[in-house]
Design a protein around this motif. Structure first.
Motif, PDB file in Angstrom:
ATOM      1  N   GLN A 107       9.805   5.810  -5.336  1.00  0.00           N
ATOM      2  CA  GLN A 107       9.201   6.038  -4.030  1.00  0.00           C
ATOM      3  C   GLN A 107      10.256   6.256  -2.936  1.00  0.00           C
ATOM      4  O   GLN A 107      10.074   7.054  -2.023  1.00  0.00           O
ATOM      5  CB  GLN A 107       8.312   4.850  -3.652  1.00  0.00           C
ATOM      6  CG  GLN A 107       7.115   4.664  -4.559  1.00  0.00           C
ATOM      7  CD  GLN A 107       6.267   3.486  -4.141  1.00  0.00           C
ATOM      8  OE1 GLN A 107       5.802   3.411  -3.014  1.00  0.00           O
ATOM      9  NE2 GLN A 107       6.065   2.547  -5.050  1.00  0.00           N
ATOM     10  N   GLN A 163      -0.336   0.806   0.126  1.00  0.00           N
ATOM     11  CA  GLN A 163      -0.895   1.540  -0.991  1.00  0.00           C
ATOM     12  C   GLN A 163      -2.019   0.716  -1.618  1.00  0.00           C
ATOM     13  O   GLN A 163      -2.229  -0.431  -1.257  1.00  0.00           O
ATOM     14  CB  GLN A 163       0.175   1.817  -2.054  1.00  0.00           C
ATOM     15  CG  GLN A 163       1.323   2.664  -1.564  1.00  0.00           C
ATOM     16  CD  GLN A 163       2.333   2.901  -2.666  1.00  0.00           C
ATOM     17  OE1 GLN A 163       1.973   3.193  -3.806  1.00  0.00           O
ATOM     18  NE2 GLN A 163       3.597   2.773  -2.337  1.00  0.00           N
ATOM     19  N   ARG A 164      -2.707   1.345  -2.557  1.00  0.00           N
ATOM     20  CA  ARG A 164      -3.714   0.623  -3.313  1.00  0.00           C
ATOM     21  C   ARG A 164      -3.480   0.836  -4.794  1.00  0.00           C
ATOM     22  O   ARG A 164      -2.862   1.809  -5.210  1.00  0.00           O
ATOM     23  CB  ARG A 164      -5.120   1.118  -2.949  1.00  0.00           C
ATOM     24  CG  ARG A 164      -5.543   0.788  -1.543  1.00  0.00           C
ATOM     25  CD  ARG A 164      -7.037   0.985  -1.353  1.00  0.00           C
ATOM     26  NE  ARG A 164      -7.436   2.369  -1.549  1.00  0.00           N
ATOM     27  CZ  ARG A 164      -8.705   2.778  -1.659  1.00  0.00           C
ATOM     28  NH1 ARG A 164      -9.682   1.879  -1.614  1.00  0.00           N
ATOM     29  NH2 ARG A 164      -8.988   4.047  -1.803  1.00  0.00           N
ATOM     30  N   PHE A 165      -4.005  -0.075  -5.579  1.00  0.00           N
ATOM     31  CA  PHE A 165      -4.054   0.176  -7.008  1.00  0.00           C
ATOM     32  C   PHE A 165      -5.220   1.109  -7.296  1.00  0.00           C
ATOM     33  O   PHE A 165      -6.190   1.177  -6.533  1.00  0.00           O
ATOM     34  CB  PHE A 165      -4.214  -1.129  -7.784  1.00  0.00           C
ATOM     35  CG  PHE A 165      -2.923  -1.882  -7.946  1.00  0.00           C
ATOM     36  CD1 PHE A 165      -1.974  -1.453  -8.858  1.00  0.00           C
ATOM     37  CD2 PHE A 165      -2.664  -3.003  -7.190  1.00  0.00           C
ATOM     38  CE1 PHE A 165      -0.790  -2.131  -9.015  1.00  0.00           C
ATOM     39  CE2 PHE A 165      -1.475  -3.689  -7.331  1.00  0.00           C
ATOM     40  CZ  PHE A 165      -0.531  -3.254  -8.250  1.00  0.00           C
ATOM     41  N   THR A 243      -0.524   2.014  -9.200  1.00  0.00           N
ATOM     42  CA  THR A 243      -0.585   2.296  -7.763  1.00  0.00           C
ATOM     43  C   THR A 243      -0.998   3.736  -7.522  1.00  0.00           C
ATOM     44  O   THR A 243      -0.794   4.615  -8.363  1.00  0.00           O
ATOM     45  CB  THR A 243       0.769   2.042  -7.087  1.00  0.00           C
ATOM     46  OG1 THR A 243       1.734   2.948  -7.619  1.00  0.00           O
ATOM     47  CG2 THR A 243       1.226   0.606  -7.278  1.00  0.00           C
ATOM     48  N   GLU A 244      -1.570   3.960  -6.352  1.00  0.00           N
ATOM     49  CA  GLU A 244      -1.955   5.315  -5.976  1.00  0.00           C
ATOM     50  C   GLU A 244      -0.761   6.262  -6.025  1.00  0.00           C
ATOM     51  O   GLU A 244      -0.905   7.437  -6.368  1.00  0.00           O
ATOM     52  CB  GLU A 244      -2.562   5.314  -4.575  1.00  0.00           C
ATOM     53  CG  GLU A 244      -3.938   4.690  -4.488  1.00  0.00           C
ATOM     54  CD  GLU A 244      -4.471   4.677  -3.072  1.00  0.00           C
ATOM     55  OE1 GLU A 244      -5.690   4.769  -2.903  1.00  0.00           O
ATOM     56  OE2 GLU A 244      -3.653   4.562  -2.121  1.00  0.00           O
ATOM     57  N   TRP A 245       0.406   5.751  -5.645  1.00  0.00           N
ATOM     58  CA  TRP A 245       1.594   6.599  -5.647  1.00  0.00           C
ATOM     59  C   TRP A 245       1.867   7.148  -7.043  1.00  0.00           C
ATOM     60  O   TRP A 245       2.227   8.311  -7.203  1.00  0.00           O
ATOM     61  CB  TRP A 245       2.796   5.802  -5.148  1.00  0.00           C
ATOM     62  CG  TRP A 245       4.016   6.656  -4.949  1.00  0.00           C
ATOM     63  CD1 TRP A 245       4.380   7.337  -3.820  1.00  0.00           C
ATOM     64  CD2 TRP A 245       5.016   6.945  -5.925  1.00  0.00           C
ATOM     65  NE1 TRP A 245       5.542   8.026  -4.031  1.00  0.00           N
ATOM     66  CE2 TRP A 245       5.964   7.810  -5.311  1.00  0.00           C
ATOM     67  CE3 TRP A 245       5.220   6.568  -7.248  1.00  0.00           C
ATOM     68  CZ2 TRP A 245       7.076   8.288  -5.980  1.00  0.00           C
ATOM     69  CZ3 TRP A 245       6.333   7.057  -7.928  1.00  0.00           C
ATOM     70  CH2 TRP A 245       7.252   7.897  -7.288  1.00  0.00           C
ATOM     71  N   ASN A 246       1.678   6.301  -8.054  1.00  0.00           N
ATOM     72  CA  ASN A 246       1.943   6.726  -9.426  1.00  0.00           C
ATOM     73  C   ASN A 246       0.939   7.747  -9.937  1.00  0.00           C
ATOM     74  O   ASN A 246       1.286   8.610 -10.751  1.00  0.00           O
ATOM     75  CB  ASN A 246       1.949   5.507 -10.366  1.00  0.00           C
ATOM     76  CG  ASN A 246       3.256   4.752 -10.333  1.00  0.00           C
ATOM     77  OD1 ASN A 246       4.303   5.285 -10.661  1.00  0.00           O
ATOM     78  ND2 ASN A 246       3.208   3.496  -9.927  1.00  0.00           N
ATOM     79  N   THR A 264     -10.751  -1.683  -4.848  1.00  0.00           N
ATOM     80  CA  THR A 264      -9.305  -1.866  -4.694  1.00  0.00           C
ATOM     81  C   THR A 264      -8.935  -1.813  -3.219  1.00  0.00           C
ATOM     82  O   THR A 264      -9.391  -0.938  -2.489  1.00  0.00           O
ATOM     83  CB  THR A 264      -8.525  -0.786  -5.468  1.00  0.00           C
ATOM     84  OG1 THR A 264      -8.962   0.502  -5.039  1.00  0.00           O
ATOM     85  CG2 THR A 264      -8.749  -0.930  -6.960  1.00  0.00           C
ATOM     86  N   LEU A 267      -2.277  -2.879  -0.652  1.00  0.00           N
ATOM     87  CA  LEU A 267      -1.277  -3.905  -0.956  1.00  0.00           C
ATOM     88  C   LEU A 267      -0.113  -3.769   0.011  1.00  0.00           C
ATOM     89  O   LEU A 267       0.053  -2.745   0.664  1.00  0.00           O
ATOM     90  CB  LEU A 267      -0.791  -3.795  -2.411  1.00  0.00           C
ATOM     91  CG  LEU A 267      -0.325  -2.428  -2.924  1.00  0.00           C
ATOM     92  CD1 LEU A 267       1.125  -2.180  -2.595  1.00  0.00           C
ATOM     93  CD2 LEU A 267      -0.559  -2.335  -4.405  1.00  0.00           C
ATOM     94  N   ARG A 310      -1.688  -8.611  -2.483  1.00  0.00           N
ATOM     95  CA  ARG A 310      -2.002  -8.114  -3.812  1.00  0.00           C
ATOM     96  C   ARG A 310      -0.977  -8.619  -4.806  1.00  0.00           C
ATOM     97  O   ARG A 310      -0.030  -9.305  -4.459  1.00  0.00           O
ATOM     98  CB  ARG A 310      -1.995  -6.580  -3.811  1.00  0.00           C
ATOM     99  CG  ARG A 310      -3.006  -5.975  -2.865  1.00  0.00           C
ATOM    100  CD  ARG A 310      -4.434  -6.318  -3.227  1.00  0.00           C
ATOM    101  NE  ARG A 310      -4.742  -5.753  -4.507  1.00  0.00           N
ATOM    102  CZ  ARG A 310      -5.771  -6.105  -5.253  1.00  0.00           C
ATOM    103  NH1 ARG A 310      -6.590  -7.043  -4.851  1.00  0.00           N
ATOM    104  NH2 ARG A 310      -6.010  -5.550  -6.424  1.00  0.00           N
ATOM    105  N   SER A 314       5.545  -3.366  -8.179  1.00  0.00           N
ATOM    106  CA  SER A 314       5.990  -2.211  -7.394  1.00  0.00           C
ATOM    107  C   SER A 314       6.244  -1.048  -8.338  1.00  0.00           C
ATOM    108  O   SER A 314       7.044  -0.206  -8.091  1.00  0.00           O
ATOM    109  CB  SER A 314       7.234  -2.560  -6.576  1.00  0.00           C
ATOM    110  OG  SER A 314       8.268  -3.012  -7.419  1.00  0.00           O
TER     111      SER A 314
END
Length: 314
Positions: A107, A163-165, A243-246, A264, A267, A310, A314
Motif C-alpha cells: 500500500q 479500509q474495510r474487510f 482488505t478492500e485494498w487487496n 463489514t 478498520l 478491527r 494489514s
C-alpha cells in the motif's frame, strides 16, 4: 569549550599552537583560568608535565611534544567522525530502515517511490514480516503497521485512508453455491482460512446494527499470505476475507464477487511509528513530513465512513 569529552585534549593542542594560554583561551572561547585548569587536570592524571611555563613564555616539554604529535592526528580523525555523524541530523542521506508487513508495504510503495525521487541521495531498506517486532532491538529506524497494533511507547504518525474487510469469492464459486446472506451462512461454505503470524487461525469479524460476530470459518485451505488467498479465490476454491485494498482490482475486473458488504466496517488506517522525539534523523523527519503531506491531501477528499476497531491485520 568543546563539551564532547575531548576538551582537555583540545586545550593542549590549542596551547601548543598558540604558545600562549591567553591566546589559546581566546581561540577556544573560554576563560584563561578554565583553560589552565583543563591542561593542569590532564597533566595531573597522566603524571607528566606537557608545557614548560614561565611568566613570559610557554613551550612544549619533550613529553608534551611527543604527546601532541601522537594526539593531533587522532583528534583530527575523531573531529571528522563527529562531523560526519552530526551531518545526519540535517542531511537527508544514508540508509533509512523500516519494518512493516507485506500488505502495508504494498500500500505504501507509491509513497516510498515518491520519497526516493524527492531525495535521490537516500537509501531505503524495507523489511516485511507478519510478526510485530521490537524495532529498536532489531535496529530499525521506524515501523509501519495498523494504528491499533503500534506499541504504546512509540511516537505514531497516522496516514492512509480507512479500509474495510471484504468477503469475496469467484463468480464460478457462487454459481454453484448460494451466496451467504448473513455471516452465519458461512458455516455452509468452503472458506480459505488465514493463519496469523502467531500461528493462530484468524476468525472473521463482522458487525451490524450493534451486533458483533466472530466466525471461525472452515475450509480445506489455510494460507498466510494475501496474494495466495486471492489466487485461490480466483480459482474458485472458496470464500476469502481480505482488505478492500487487496481485492479492489478483482472486484473491478469482475474476477471476484463481494458479499456481506453491510456487515463489514472500516478498520484503522496505517501508522508510521518510531521511538522517542530526540535526535530523529533528518531522513526520518523528511519521511514524516511527506506522510503528513499525504495525509493532508487525503483530508481534502470526501470524508469516509466512521471508523471501528478491527482485527490486527494489514
Amino acid at each position: 569549550m568543546n563539551t564532547s569529552g575531548l576538551s582537555e585534549l583540545e586545550a593542549v593542542l590549542a596551547v601548543a599552537r598558540q604558545r600562549s594560554f591567553r591566546a589559546a583561551a581566546t581561540e577556544l572561547g573560554v576563560s584563561t583560568s578554565a583553560l589552565s585548569h583543563a591542561v593542569a587536570a590532564l597533566e595531573s592524571r597522566i603524571g607528566v608535565r606537557l608545557f614548560n611555563r614561565t611568566t613570559r613564555s610557554v613551550s612544549l616539554s619533550e613529553a608534551g611534544a611527543q604527546f601532541v604529535d601522537s594526539v593531533a592526528p587522532a583528534l583530527s580523525t575523531i573531529r571528522l567522525a563527529l562531523e560526519q555523524a552530526g551531518s545526519f541530523r540535517d542531511t537527508v542521506s544514508g540508509t533509512l530502515r523500516i519494518n512493516t508487513s507485506a500488505g502495508a508495504a504494498r500500500q505504501v510503495m507509491p509513497l516510498f517511490i515518491a520519497f526516493l525521487q524527492r531525495y535521490p541521495e537516500l537509501k531505503l531498506d524495507i523489511v516485511t514480516e507478519g510478526r510485530l517486532i521490537d524495532i529498536v532491538v532489531e535496529g530499525f529506524d521506524a515501523g509501519i503497521r495498523l494504528a491499533e497494533t503500534v506499541p504504546r511507547d512509540m511516537i505514531a504518525v497516522p496516514f492512509g485512508e480507512p479500509q474495510r474487510f471484504a468477503v469475496v469469492a469467484s463468480p464460478g464459486y457462487f454459481a454453484q453455491h448460494m451466496p451467504p446472506r448473513t455471516p452465519a451462512d458461512l458455516h455452509a461454505h468452503r472458506c480459505i482460512r488465514a493463519r496469523m503470524p502467531s500461528g493462530a487461525i484468524y476468525q472473521w469479524e463482522f458487525a451490524r446494527h450493534g451486533e458483533a460476530l466472530r466466525i471461525d470459518v472452515q475450509g480445506a485451505l489455510t494460507l498466510d499470505e494475501p496474494g495466495l488467498m486471492l489466487q485461490a479465490a480466483r480459482a474458485g476454491l472458496g470464500v476469502t476475507y481480505l482488505t478492500e485494498w487487496n481485492v479492489a482490482a478483482d472486484l473491478q475486473a469482475g474476477t471476484l464477487v463481494r458479499v456481506l458488504e453491510d456487515w463489514t466496517l472500516p478498520l484503522d488506517g496505517l501508522c508510521l511509528y518510531y521511538p522517542g522525539r530526540r535526535h530523529v534523523p533528518a531522513s526520518l523527519r523528511a519521511l514524516i513530513e511527506m506522510i503528513r503531506e499525504h495525509a493532508e491531501a487525503q483530508r481534502t477528499r470526501p470524508s469516509s465512513k466512521g471508523r471501528a476497531r478491527r482485527p490486527r491485520r494489514s
